[in-house]
Design a protein around this motif. Structure first.
Motif, short mmCIF file in Angstrom:
data_model
loop_
_atom_site.label_atom_id
_atom_site.label_comp_id
_atom_site.label_asym_id
_atom_site.label_seq_id
_atom_site.Cartn_x
_atom_site.Cartn_y
_atom_site.Cartn_z
N PRO A 151 0.81 -1.23 0.00
CA PRO A 151 0.00 0.00 0.00
C PRO A 151 0.84 1.28 0.00
O PRO A 151 0.42 2.29 -0.55
N PRO B 169 -0.67 4.54 5.33
CA PRO B 169 -0.80 3.14 4.92
C PRO B 169 -0.43 2.11 6.00
O PRO B 169 -0.80 0.96 5.90
N ARG B 350 -5.35 -5.96 -4.58
CA ARG B 350 -4.75 -4.78 -5.20
C ARG B 350 -4.55 -4.97 -6.69
O ARG B 350 -4.90 -4.12 -7.51
N GLU B 367 -7.14 -3.74 0.20
CA GLU B 367 -5.78 -3.62 -0.33
C GLU B 367 -4.82 -3.00 0.66
O GLU B 367 -3.62 -3.01 0.45
N LYS B 368 -5.34 -2.46 1.76
CA LYS B 368 -4.46 -1.98 2.81
C LYS B 368 -4.20 -3.06 3.86
O LYS B 368 -3.33 -2.92 4.71
#
Lengths: 339, 795
Positions: A151, B169, B350, B367-368
């Motif tokens: 990320p 993030p 992702r 996706e994190k």
């Protein structure tokens, strides 16, 4: 005889006063002191004088000659001076006409700021290290604790050339390379050009960074604070303060944003700093021990700090440049203002 | 991410205002980018009741209304047609500043006074999904039970404050109301109020109704619950209010609750219509090559084996974690639902999301990274809400398929270590309070910290991580007063410039002295520059950017010329007639294309001038190069963008080129709209690097005077100055001191194809004063040599 000499002297005195130019002075000299001059002819009559009077008369003649000679010299100098003054006056020029020199050029504001920053760091024991702009994904990301598909890659839009080759998005890639080749303790800075897929009035796809890295055994956030305070004071003036705010970067832990006293209002609060008196300028922190390990440095023994910032921004703030694009248009009317 | 102040209060007692809270969050690492007051545009809007409606005496389409607004009656003129006597409506009064920019003031409409305006839903910033009837084209008619005179924000529940928080993030756990609430607990020193996860279920077992098969490694945990006899209807107002506040449209009870839990707990959930799951089987698997799926955004995609899907026995139902399929979605006819709560691999989500170009609240979250126990809390929270709202029969037992439970983490370090990293001393008591405030169970004994990390803090691994937690809550302002000496505990290191910077600075200084300004240009350029520059060699092969912004900046330059000529052209076009520029930069030469190895990067200084003569330009370049110890000769240049007769290279004995300069090739000058006599040059810094240090070899100077003689000879045009000078030097022999060309003269009287070259020749001897005879003898020898070698005649 004596009477005659006194007469000559008085006449000479009177005549000399009436002489107004150099030519007159020359003929006066001939008239009195020349071979046929009045004083000389008086001397010729000396033999008619009694021997006991001779010394007295002789002295008087000498006295008169000395007087006339010195007066002539004085007068001559006076005339020369007048002449010189006249000449100086005649040769005066119009000093308001433009100067004729070969004009100097100037460095780009970016270079000026770079030189200042680099020299300040060099003085604190930093070495300048250079590295490639077209870089391996590995050095730009992976070696800095940013794995593929992580990320934190979203934090920057990167230009890619191929799957593993990119245009470096940060000069930290040089730090990764340096950690793998240099032996601690060391201090390095890596000034250079970086690329991001981003373009507007405040973002340029090509811009300039300077990053620093210090690795030693007892490095702390307090060292980071004192080092950056010195650097920012050299850049923006001695009254500059800095402050930390928490942030996140994958390669530092703890990570901070560093705010600097707004150079525009000196902390009073203005439009540019949105009234806060501070301007967000740098990212920094203690090097994440994972990054040390990835790059072959024993994180049990060594610790480090790292910082980085956009140099374009510093140049813009220092020179009150509003639009980053004007920095790259290279209009000499713009460049001339900062030479 | 948007969260609301009131929602946070469900989990922590907040005793500071939203503004103060926002500052505190920002200072602990959660930057609040915006504070939005829902009622910012609702002040001076009240609930009113229309008592009487009369026709406007002077206008057909207007009506005059008497309205009760609680403390008094007001008169309002309106053109609205859907009002009636007794209607309860929103009334904006003088001072109101509506969301559409309308500012209310007292006014006269055709001679009759109006003290305000009735509002539509749109004017209040709401629609049907928030409040029934708010979307109609007309005045919003409120229910009769609304209290007359109440402020509209309170009446409609629009009195919350929304905080837009930037989540870094490393903190996916804070992409939720409870995540931020936990942080607030640590900041304000409050206790976290756990969410209610309790519910009651019916006897029937989920497992008897559904089987789940977890086939892919990209799904570490898959949980599913079955709810039967579900009521699919409009959600209650408080659910709609909260979703509205964070920008999510209300759809129906089940869908709203999955969204509610996503925002509150940070766990994405998916609801299936159970009747559409063939074989009552859910299979979590990798997609088949080219497997088709139609999803809720009205698109269809062909998937590949890298994508993860949730399927039944026949077909893919959902692109896992990204978007649901049309076939199995909740509709008004849905009777039984299956709720999915899963953990998916963040990389897989992702990649798929990027590939198909679909980003949803769910994929943004996945996706994190979603942590293991989140799935369980999320689904339980949903069941709790379903139970509370009596929306259906929850079957017994949640199906839970997983690999292995991750081990709980434990960090041990000393307070000294923390303080050494921070460089400031944080008292042990503070360390302990901060860590436990963050939900980290900790124990400090003899200055050793033992910390048990909760499962949602996947980012915490070592003492550096703990140090950051401690200092960000303790407050970075402690450094404001910290004034340590620079590097007081470190070794001294030697600083210095690298060779390239050293050399670059020397040359730049020389050029600035000679009147050049420095330019800085992009090193990325259009793909067609070589055509414009008349280049037809290897430089045509440029490194291309795979994802360029535009063609203008799509390739890495292989020559400095394009940037310089563009800069000159820009200056010329705006009327700058005398322009001398230089640029220090790089070119990038790929070994082969497509690029597999890093290209070679060569440092250059390029120069350009409009206004200088060739020889002035040459002098500037030579003065820069004279900052090095390079021994070079000057030969004609073959650069295709320069005039072949008015350009030169500086080369060493091996033919290596160090600098090139000259007038532009006329075709290139035309391509850039530059004047014909534009000059361009470049100095290869990389090649010059080995010669960077100036070398001086000092010889003793003769004490006898120099003798000057001038000599003008007529020679053919093709004889060069260099030829004549070398002949002069050798003819002068030991007595040679210096020779300078001071005039070149061409005139018809001299003859065609010839020129007169006038030299000042300076002779000197180490051992005596030269006599006239000796000098004349040398000069005769010089003339003889020039006659013999180059057919020169005395002028």
């Amino acid at each position: 005889m004596e009477q005659k000499l006194i007469e000559i002297r008085d006449n000479a005195r009177e005549e000399l006063c009436g002489i107004k130019e150099k030519e007159g002075l020359a003929s006066f000299k001939v008239k009195y002191l020349g071979k046929q001059g009045l004083l000389t002819s008086v001397l010729r009559g000396m033999r008619d004088i009694s021997p006991e009077d001779r010394p007295k008369i002789g002295m008087l003649v000498n006295e008169i000659r000395d007087e006339i000679e010195s007066k002539i010299n004085l007068k001559e100098k006076e005339f020369d001076n007048v002449e010189l003054l006249k000449e100086l006056e005649n040769t005066a020029i119009d000093i308001t006409e433009p100067g004729k020199a070969h004009e100097k050029g100037g460095l780009h504001p970016l270079s000026q700021v770079y030189d200042l920053l680099i020299d300040s760091c060099v003085n604190m024991g930093f070495k300048v290290v250079d590295g490639p702009e077209v870089e391996l994904d590995y050095y730009n990301f992976e070696a800095l604790n940013i794995p593929k598909n992580h990320p934190s890659r979203d934090m920057q839009d990167t230009f890619f050339v191929s799957e593993n080759i990119l245009l470096r998005s940060q000069t930290s890639s040089v730090q990764a390379r340096s950690m793998q080749t240099m032996k601690p303790p060391f201090k390095i800075i890596s000034p250079g050009r970086v690329y991001r897929n981003d373009s507007d009035a405040t973002h340029s796809p090509v811009f300039h960074q300077m990053e620093g890295l210090v690795i030693d055994e007892n490095i702390s956030m307090a060292d980071l604070k004192s080092m950056l305070t010195i650097l920012m004071r050299k850049t923006f003036g001695e009254a500059t303060q800095i402050r930390f705010r928490p942030s996140f970067f994958p390669f530092t832990e703890p990570s901070v944003e560093v705010d600097v006293t707004c150079p525009n209002c000196k902390g009073e609060g203005c439009r540019i700093c949105k009234g806060t008196g501070f301007m967000e300028l740098l990212g920094a922190g203690i090097v994440n021990p994972k990054v040390l390990e990835i790059n072959g440095i024993d994180s049990k023994k060594y610790r480090g700090f790292a910082f980085g910032f956009g140099v374009d921004r510093v140049a813009m703030v220092k020179n009150e440049i509003g639009d980053i694009r004007s920095m790259f248009r290279n209009d000499i009317r713009f460049l001339k203002q900062m030479k | 991410m948007k969260i609301t102040y009131n929602w946070l209060k469900d989990f922590v007692d907040i005793d500071v205002s939203a503004d103060v809270l926002a500052d505190k969050l920002t200072n602990s690492g959660f930057e609040v980018e915006e504070i939005i007051y829902q009622n910012a545009h609702l002040h001076d809007v009240k609930v009113g009741k229309i008592i009487k409606i009369e026709k406007h005496p002077d206008a057909n389409k207007l009506q005059v209304c008497q309205v009760d607004i609680g403390d008094k009656n007001v008169q309002i003129i309106t053109a609205a047609t859907n009002i009636f006597e007794g209607a309860v409506v929103p009334v904006s009064l003088p001072g109101a500043d509506l969301v559409n920019g309308v500012k209310i003031q007292k006014s006269k409409l055709r001679g009759v006074e109006s003290e305000g305006m009735f509002c539509s839903g749109e004017e209040l910033g709401i629609d049907d999904s928030y409040f029934e009837g708010a979307s109609i084209n007309g005045i919003l008619i409120l229910p009769n039970n609304f209290e007359i005179g109440q402020n509209i924000d309170t009446a409609l529940g629009l009195d919350d404050v929304i905080l837009d928080v930037n989540i870094t993030p490393n903190r996916p756990d804070c992409m939720s109301v409870i995540g931020i609430a936990r942080e607030i607990c640590a900041i304000l020193g409050k206790k976290f109020k756990d969410p209610d996860l309790t519910y009651e279920c019916v006897q029937e077992r989920s497992e008897d109704n559904l089987s789940v098969l977890r086939e892919s490694n990209s799904c570490p945990r898959y949980m599913a619950a079955v709810i039967k006899n579900v009521k699919i209807e409009k959600s209650p107002l408080w659910v709609r209010q909260r979703l509205f506040a964070v920008g999510i449209k209300s759809i129906n009870t089940i869908v709203d609750l999955t969204n509610y839990v996503l925002v509150e707990m940070g766990q994405p959930l998916h609801a299936f219509d159970k009747s559409k799951i063939e074989g009552d089987s859910i299979i979590v698997r990798d997609a088949k090559e080219n497997e088709p799926i139609s999803v809720l955004n009205h698109n269809s995609y062909k998937l590949s084996s890298q994508d993860l899907v949730i399927s039944d026995v026949n077909k893919a139902l959902v692109i896992a974690g990204v978007i649901g399929g049309v076939d199995s979605c909740i509709t008004d006819e849905t009777h039984d639902v299956v709720i999915e709560s899963a953990v998916f691999d963040l990389k897989s989500i992702r990649l798929t999301s990027k590939k198909i170009g679909v980003r949803t609240d769910s994929s943004a979250r996945y996706e994190k990274g979603v942590y293991f126990s989140s799935a369980e809390q999320g689904i339980k929270r949903l069941l709790n809400l379903v139970y509370r709202l009596q929306l259906g029969d929850i079957l017994n037992g949640i199906i839970d398929k997983f690999d292995h439970k991750p081990e709980s983490k434990y960090i041990e370090c000393s307070c000294e270590e923390i303080n050494n990293i921070l460089g400031v001393k944080v008292p042990e008591k503070n360390i302990s309070n901060i860590l436990s405030g963050l939900g980290i169970k900790c124990n400090i004994e003899k200055s050793i910290i033992k910390a048990w990390i909760p499962s949602y803090r996947e980012d915490l691994e070592n003492c550096y991580d703990l140090a950051e937690e401690i200092i960000r809550i303790y407050g970075y302002d402690v450094y404001d007063k910290c004034d340590n000496a620079l590097f007081d505990k470190s070794k001294v290191t030697e600083g210095g410039l690298d060779d390239k910077t050293l050399l670059e600075r020397k040359l730049k200084k020389a050029l600035v002295f000679n009147g050049f300004f420095e330019s800085v240009s992009f090193s990325i350029c259009p793909s067609d520059i070589c055509e414009k520059l008349n280049i037809n060699d290897n430089r045509k092969f440029m490194v291309k950017i795979a994802n360029p912004i535009s063609d203008e900046i799509s390739c890495l330059r292989t020559t400095m010329a394009h940037s310089m000529l563009s800069n000159l052209a820009y200056n010329f076009s705006v009327g700058n007639k005398q322009v001398n520029l230089f640029e220090s930069g790089r070119v990038y030469l790929p070994e082969s294309l497509p690029v597999v190895k890093l290209p070679e990067e060569i440092n250059y200084i390029s120069l350009g001038s409009i206004g200088m003569s060739f020889f002035e330009f040459k002098a500037c370049i030579l003065s820069a190069v004279s900052e090095t110890n390079l021994k070079f000769s000057i030969v004609r240049s073959k650069q295709p963008y320069l005039h072949p007769g008015i350009s030169a290279d500086l080369v060493d004995e091996n033919g290596v080129i160090y600098a090139t300069f000259g007038q532009l090739h006329p075709l290139v000058a035309k391509n850039y709209d530059l004047p014909k006599n534009t000059l361009y040059g470049e100095i290869n810094l990389t090649n010059l690097l080995p010669f960077k240090d100036k070398e001086f070899h000092v010889k003793s100077v003769s004490k006898y005077p120099i003798v000057d003689r001038d000599l003008a000879v007529i020679v053919k045009e093709e004889i060069s100055n260099a030829d004549l000078i070398s002949a002069i030097i050798s003819a002068c022999g030991k007595l040679f001191y210096e020779v300078n060309l001071f005039d070149v003269y061409r005139n018809k009287s001299l003859g065609d194809g010839v020129k007169s070259m006038a030299y000042n020749i300076r002779l000197s001897s180490d051992s005596k004063t030269l006599t006239d005879e000796e000098v004349t003898a040398v000069m005769e020898k010089v003339l003889k040599s020039l006659k013999f070698r180059y057919g020169a005649s005395l002028r």
